[in-house]
Design a protein around this motif. Structure first.
Motif, short mmCIF file in Angstrom:
data_model
loop_
_atom_site.label_atom_id
_atom_site.label_comp_id
_atom_site.label_asym_id
_atom_site.label_seq_id
_atom_site.Cartn_x
_atom_site.Cartn_y
_atom_site.Cartn_z
N CYS A 159 0.50 5.35 0.05
CA CYS A 159 -0.41 6.48 0.21
C CYS A 159 0.38 7.78 0.07
O CYS A 159 1.56 7.84 0.45
CB CYS A 159 -1.07 6.46 1.59
SG CYS A 159 -2.18 5.05 1.83
N GLU A 181 0.86 -1.17 0.00
CA GLU A 181 0.00 0.00 0.00
C GLU A 181 0.90 1.22 0.00
O GLU A 181 1.80 1.33 0.83
CB GLU A 181 -0.88 0.03 1.24
CG GLU A 181 -1.73 1.29 1.33
CD GLU A 181 -2.41 1.41 2.68
OE1 GLU A 181 -3.65 1.39 2.70
OE2 GLU A 181 -1.69 1.53 3.70
N GLU A 226 -2.74 0.44 -4.23
CA GLU A 226 -2.52 -0.91 -3.70
C GLU A 226 -1.98 -1.73 -4.86
O GLU A 226 -2.61 -1.81 -5.91
CB GLU A 226 -3.82 -1.50 -3.17
CG GLU A 226 -3.63 -2.83 -2.48
CD GLU A 226 -4.87 -3.32 -1.78
OE1 GLU A 226 -5.31 -4.45 -2.10
OE2 GLU A 226 -5.40 -2.59 -0.91
N ARG A 240 -4.15 6.93 -3.10
CA ARG A 240 -3.71 5.66 -2.51
C ARG A 240 -3.56 4.63 -3.61
O ARG A 240 -4.40 4.57 -4.52
CB ARG A 240 -4.76 5.17 -1.51
CG ARG A 240 -4.46 3.83 -0.88
CD ARG A 240 -5.62 3.35 0.00
NE ARG A 240 -5.35 2.05 0.55
CZ ARG A 240 -5.60 0.90 -0.05
NH1 ARG A 240 -6.15 0.88 -1.25
NH2 ARG A 240 -5.31 -0.25 0.55
#
Length: 139
Positions: free
Chosen positions: A94, A92, A106, A104
């Protein structure tokens, strides 16, 4: 624990409307992963690829955008591992500024042999480098 770094939004990162252009954000996410390898794991992308003969290519990517960024903004990035599997990890990344999330990402990365271009198992030595950044490990 999470890896943290800062990045300046440059003119080259912006679209004609003057806001961060989403493909450039994907490039910034990749820069953060590369910085994490060098500064967090202690192995540069060059060493990873050329010495260890391993890569961490993205096999899945999901991005969400909360607020726009403009030329001159400085974004605070964080990277942490959400999951470590047998030969892949979910990361992840951010980015925020002024106490607000900007975007963000992923991403699932696979540990890949540069020689066979096939996934390889994440061995105990690499797992030990990754684990401090694993959310479930208290980071």
């Amino acid at each position: 624990m999470e890896f943290r770094t800062r990045k300046l939004i440059r003119f080259a990162h912006c679209d004609p409307a003057g806001i961060g252009f989403y493909p450039r954000y994907v490039e910034l996410v990749n820069e953060v992963v590369e910085d994490w390898c060098a500064d967090g794991l202690g192995v540069s992308f060059h060493q990873l690829h050329e010495v260890h003969r391993l890569g961490l290519p993205v096999v899945r990517l999901e991005m969400s955008f909360a607020l726009p960024s403009r030329y001159g903004d400085v974004l605070d990035f964080s990277l942490r591992i959400l999951r470590i599997g047998a030969s892949s990890m979910t990361l992840e990344v951010c980015a925020g500024a002024d106490d607000a999330l900007r975007f963000r990402g992923e991403l699932v990365v696979a540990m890949l042999s540069m020689d066979s271009m096939r996934p390889v198992m994440i061995d105990d030595a690499w797992r030990a480098r990754f684990t401090p950044y694993l959310v479930a490990a208290g980071g």
